[in-house]
Scaffold this motif. Structure first.
Motif, PDB file in Angstrom:
ATOM      1  N   LYS A 222       0.824  -1.214   0.000  1.00  0.00           N
ATOM      2  CA  LYS A 222       0.000   0.000   0.000  1.00  0.00           C
ATOM      3  C   LYS A 222       0.854   1.258   0.000  1.00  0.00           C
ATOM      4  N   GLU A 223       2.105   1.151   0.527  1.00  0.00           N
ATOM      5  CA  GLU A 223       3.001   2.317   0.560  1.00  0.00           C
ATOM      6  C   GLU A 223       3.706   2.542  -0.776  1.00  0.00           C
ATOM      7  N   GLY A 224       3.609   1.574  -1.693  1.00  0.00           N
ATOM      8  CA  GLY A 224       4.283   1.708  -2.986  1.00  0.00           C
ATOM      9  C   GLY A 224       4.926   0.406  -3.410  1.00  0.00           C
ATOM     10  N   ILE A 225       5.899   0.518  -4.300  1.00  0.00           N
ATOM     11  CA  ILE A 225       6.571  -0.655  -4.848  1.00  0.00           C
ATOM     12  C   ILE A 225       7.917  -0.850  -4.153  1.00  0.00           C
ATOM     13  N   TRP A 226       8.177  -2.061  -3.720  1.00  0.00           N
ATOM     14  CA  TRP A 226       9.462  -2.448  -3.123  1.00  0.00           C
ATOM     15  C   TRP A 226      10.225  -3.297  -4.144  1.00  0.00           C
ATOM     16  N   ILE A 227      11.492  -2.982  -4.351  1.00  0.00           N
ATOM     17  CA  ILE A 227      12.372  -3.822  -5.175  1.00  0.00           C
ATOM     18  C   ILE A 227      13.311  -4.537  -4.218  1.00  0.00           C
ATOM     19  N   ILE A 228      13.236  -5.851  -4.187  1.00  0.00           N
ATOM     20  CA  ILE A 228      13.975  -6.602  -3.170  1.00  0.00           C
ATOM     21  C   ILE A 228      15.028  -7.530  -3.791  1.00  0.00           C
ATOM     22  N   ASN A 229      15.807  -8.151  -2.899  1.00  0.00           N
ATOM     23  CA  ASN A 229      16.816  -9.143  -3.284  1.00  0.00           C
ATOM     24  C   ASN A 229      17.861  -8.576  -4.253  1.00  0.00           C
TER      25      ASN A 229
END
Length: 336
Positions: A222-229
């Motif tokens: 809900k806070e936005g897009i996370w790019i992980i790893n």
């Protein structure tokens, strides 16, 4: 076995961190830990401590710049890794629940591409020290493609020498010639671009890359897009991330030309693509990567019986070839 070891050692490893663990759960090759500071994930790590420090610093830099990612947590003693050389090293990272990028959703795909462009723009400004081992030259890609092409020829030679061919082998030989031509043309065009490039323009294409940008590493919250790893982080032509993501998505969408061009435009809108970057995307998508992958899997598996899955994958690759060529034709036209 490694996952079993990690699960049984998780409590001991977590004692190295300034956190209190109230609950643990198995994740994909990792342990999710519930702590007073939120959810964390403990993962096995194969790289060096120096690399872990760079990953930590880059994650902090991105988060401060508003590009959300999973940061690395240091131990009580300030180390970036826990564990030991004997039992293996581990990373503790922030863990976020969220919805993975839906590869069937055009909106998700285009938002993921736009976020990638923002991340690249941000990473291009990163001024921290990056060790030489992070850098990838254009010769590595050319070398990789040349190796793939040699492997295709090896498969061809093996099959050609057989008196009786199974269904996979017959289908492979029917399509081999066209794919070999594609592979050799891409190699030549990459060499030509490298030989006639403007050094200043070439350098502008380089920057830190995610290294494994796919739907599993893109979380919608809900806070936005996370790019992980970010573990595969390296310095390369940044659009290598875009080409990798486009290939994954377009294979799932039968090389839909409209979607592919929309992905290019979504990236270009946030980070302007140069003519040379567009060429790089073209070359990377034009190399018959999937055909090589299917052939290589067949060659390195037991050949006493043919896998139905290998035949199915080969049929899918060759069945999409008309649409793939239509898309590549449009893409090369866009570059010109």
């Amino acid at each position: 076995m490694e996952g079993f070891f990690l699960y049984n050692q998780a409590e001991q490893l977590m004692e190295q961190y300034p956190l209190t663990v109230t609950e643990t759960a198995k994740g994909r090759g990792a342990i999710i830990c519930i702590t007073e500071c939120g959810e964390k994930i403990l993962k096995e790590y194969k790289g060096s401590a120096v690399r872990a420090e760079i990953l930590h610093d880059v994650a902090e830099y991105l988060n401060k710049a508003g590009i959300k990612t999973d940061g690395i947590i240091t131990t009580t003693e300030g180390a970036f890794l826990s564990g030991s050389a004997e039992e293996g090293f581990y990373l503790l990272k922030d863990w976020y629940s969220g919805r993975e990028c839906d590869t069937k959703s055009r909106d998700d795909i285009l938002e993921a591409v736009a976020q990638l462009a923002r991340m690249h723009q941000c990473l291009a400004q990163y001024d921290g020290q990056i060790p030489e081992g992070f850098f990838v030259s254009e010769q590595i890609l050319i070398g990789e493609y040349e190796r793939h092409t040699r492997e295709l020829k090896k498969v061809r030679n093996y099959i050609r020498a057989k008196k009786k061919k199974n269904l996979f082998e017959t289908k492979f030989m029917e399509h081999y010639s066209g794919y070999l031509t594609q592979a050799e043309e891409v190699e030549e065009r990459l060499k030509e671009q490298a030989a006639h490039r403007e050094e200043s323009e070439w350098q502008q294409m380089y920057g830190l890359c995610h290294g494994d940008y796919n739907q599993h590493n893109i979380l919608f919250r809900k806070e936005g897009i996370w790019i992980i790893n970010l573990e595969q982080l390296h310095v390369d032509v940044q659009v290598s991330d875009l080409a990798h993501f486009m290939r994954k998505i377009l294979e799932k969408h039968n090389w839909n030309t409209g979607l592919g061009m929309d992905m290019i435009r979504a990236y270009d809108k946030k980070k302007k693509l140069s003519a040379m970057e567009c060429e790089q995307i073209c070359f990377r998508l034009a190399y018959p990567e999937k055909f090589w992958k299917v052939a290589n899997h067949y060659y390195n598996s037991r050949k006493s019986w043919v896998s139905g899955r290998d035949i199915e994958k080969l049929d899918k690759v060759t069945g999409q070839e008309k649409e793939r060529q239509q898309f590549l034709e449009m893409l090369f036209h866009f570059v010109r």
